[in-house]
Design an enzyme around this catalytic site. Structure first.
Site, PDB file in Angstrom:
ATOM      1  N   GLU A  98       0.886  -1.176   0.000  1.00 13.64           N
ATOM      2  CA  GLU A  98       0.000   0.000   0.000  1.00 13.64           C
ATOM      3  C   GLU A  98       0.914   1.213   0.000  1.00 13.64           C
ATOM      4  O   GLU A  98       1.365   1.664   1.050  1.00 13.64           O
ATOM      5  CB  GLU A  98      -0.873   0.036   1.259  1.00 13.64           C
ATOM      6  CG  GLU A  98      -1.782  -1.145   1.455  1.00 13.64           C
ATOM      7  CD  GLU A  98      -2.955  -1.154   0.500  1.00 13.64           C
ATOM      8  OE1 GLU A  98      -3.107  -0.188  -0.292  1.00 13.64           O
ATOM      9  OE2 GLU A  98      -3.718  -2.121   0.529  1.00 13.64           O
TER      10      GLU A  98
ATOM     11  N   CYS B 221      -2.959   8.629   2.753  1.00 16.41           N
ATOM     12  CA  CYS B 221      -2.591   8.131   1.431  1.00 16.41           C
ATOM     13  C   CYS B 221      -3.730   8.388   0.444  1.00 16.41           C
ATOM     14  O   CYS B 221      -3.504   8.449  -0.762  1.00 16.41           O
ATOM     15  CB  CYS B 221      -2.196   6.669   1.473  1.00 16.41           C
ATOM     16  SG  CYS B 221      -3.437   5.635   2.177  1.00 16.41           S
TER      17      CYS B 221
END
Ligand code: UN1
Length: 505
Positions: free
Chosen positions: A257, A291
């Protein structure tokens, strides 16, 4: 004088029951982004300590894998109860360590509770399929087994939730866990470790998990140790470029990720009230340090002026400050001087690449000298005529670029013309535009939203993205499969032994 953060951290850790020896006396200094000052010191794990942790969870694996999944689920349920009990203390620790506002910190702990609930249900639903066999009296099926020890590497910005997504799911799948939290946020990690330890120790499985606070060299043990079957890593693309090949080299698995460069398209039919609120939260919330933070707003030229005017006005009303001292603050500090410097460099580059700053970007002047070492900043919006180099990079700060478009193909092309592929969204009332954006030639991201911003995903879906974002999926839906070993079984219930594909032998 601001709060004594050192005393507050110690008080919260004691409330949660963390052994004081784990958070004192070491060489590693934990600072709070709220003031940039030291809050605790603790020892770092050495490479040998990490190897010992791997050995411990590796030895615990067979017994854990033999526990029925719903029984493992029951332990995850108990862990969720502990989180409910300590939600406020944990949230406050998150604010102290990561600097996010309390409402978002509470939301982060809620996300942990939610994934526990989901994982409890999952523990009775680790379904395999049964397939018809081409042979008489035969059956094909697949079985999902525990995988083995899993390493979780997490980042400062979601210091506890991302670990929980991985942990809750890995535990019901029957895996054991080594967690390497960000060195910036070890206190919240040790708090979570303690709550999980209580539950697992009580159940007779104390060695199913371990938490190692360490620097890079020691963390690399997790990449190279063949006993670690899966490395689930959240962080920068630069980190992923090291983790991915290194683990792959030994045929270990990864869930990556990594960076995002998330865009929202604003179509002419969009509800501009939704756009303003959605973009404000997604771009300036968490001080731009998710993010999934909105980094690019791609606005149709018919509504571009109105959208930017509204957003600039909304940015002007954002309350910036120390979220510990004032609960009405919406934008807390950046995590570090480096984050602030990176934002300043990006602003300079954006100006050199033709950008016009519409608002923000200045260091926010905090009222007392206590804050000299902290970095608070005014969230910025920069209008760009082109999607230049700086726009294609992820700057982990509240910096939103605005681009204009004339037709949807162009907007979708801009959305996709960056190396990252995490989150995206479109604001439109035109169902055809929404369908195109979600369709096979629409957004190339792992998260594709309609009429909401790019951030704040729920745990029920699979979370992750494409391209430089790394391709991993965590959390809900069928992401659990990544934490399992799949076996395909062919079972012969007949008295004959026919060979597949009609082979005679
Ligand atoms: C992250 O920033 O690493 O979707 C995770 C979101 C949060 C998780 C973000 N649920 O914004």
């Amino acid at each position: 004088m601001t709060t004594d953060h050192r005393a507050e951290a110690a008080r919260l850790l004691a409330l949660i029951g963390v052994d004081p020896s784990r958070t004192s006396g070491g060489d590693w200094t934990v600072t709070t982004p709220l003031t940039g000052r030291a809050m605790a010191g603790l020892p770092l794990a050495s490479p040998d300590d990490v190897r010992a942790a791997v050995a411990r969870v590796h030895a615990a694996f067979p017994a854990w894998a033999a526990v029925p999944a719903p029984v493992r689920g029951e332990l995850v349920r108990r862990f969720g109860d502990r989180l409910r009990e300590h939600k406020e203390a944990l949230a406050r620790l998150v604010t102290l360590e990561a600097g996010k506002i309390l409402s978002e910190a509470r939301g982060e702990v809620q996300e942990m509770i939610d994934i526990c609930d989901l994982a409890v249900g999952m523990s009775r639903q680790l379904y395999g399929r049964t397939m018809p066999s081409e042979r008489p009296g035969h059956r094909l099926m697949e079985t999902w087994h525990p995988l083995g020890p899993v390493a979780i590497i997490s980042s400062f910005n979601f210091p506890v939730a991302v670990w929980a997504w991985n942990t809750a799911v890995a535990l019901v799948c029957g895996d054991t866990i080594v967690w390497k939290p960000s060195e910036r946020t070890p206190l919240t990690a040790l708090a979570c470790d303690r709550l999980l330890a209580e539950v697992l120790t009580e159940a007779g499985h104390p060695d199913v998990h371990a938490t190692v606070v360490c620097e890079r060299e020691a963390a690399e043990v997790l990449l190279d140790d063949e006993r670690v079957m899966l490395v689930s890593a959240t962080g920068s693309t630069a980190m992923g470029r090291i983790v991915g090949p290194r683990v792959q080299q030994r045929f270990g698995r990864t869930i990556l990720e990594l960076g995002g460069n998330n865009a929202a398209i604003v179509a002419p039919s969009a509800d501009l009230d939704l756009v303003t609120r959605g973009a404000l939260f997604a771009a300036a919330g968490t001080a731009g340090q998710r993010c999934t933070t909105l980094r690019r707003l791609i606005v149709h030229e018919q509504v571009a002026d109105e959208v930017t005017d509204r957003l600039v006005a909304a940015y002007g009303r954002l309350r910036i400050g120390d979220p510990w001292e004032r609960e009405d603050v919406l934008v807390g500090p950046l995590v570090s001087h480096a984050a602030y410097d990176a934002m300043q460099r990006a602003l300079e580059r954006a100006a050199a690449e033709g950008g016009t700053r519409l608002v923000g970007g200045e260091r926010f002047a905090m009222p007392a000298p206590d804050y000299d070492e902290a970095r608070y900043v005014e969230p910025a919006i920069v209008a760009m005529t082109d999607q230049t180099d700086v726009v294609r990079e992820e700057t982990f700060a509240p910096l939103l670029y605005v681009l204009r478009y004339a037709d949807l193909d162009e907007a979708i092309a801009l959305n996709n013309a960056v190396p990252q592929g995490l989150a995206s969204s479109i604001f439109t009332r035109d169902v055809r535009e929404a369908e195109r954006f979600m369709g096979p030639l629409g957004s190339d991201c792992g998260i594709v939203n309609v009429n909401i911003g790019t951030s704040g995903a729920e745990i029920g879906g699979a979370f992750g993205g494409e391209k430089e974002t790394g391709g991993g999926r965590e959390s809900g839906s069928d992401a659990w499969k990544a934490y399992c070993r799949r076996a395909t079984n062919t079972i012969n219930g007949s008295d004959e032994l026919p060979l597949a594909q009609g082979v005679e032998f």
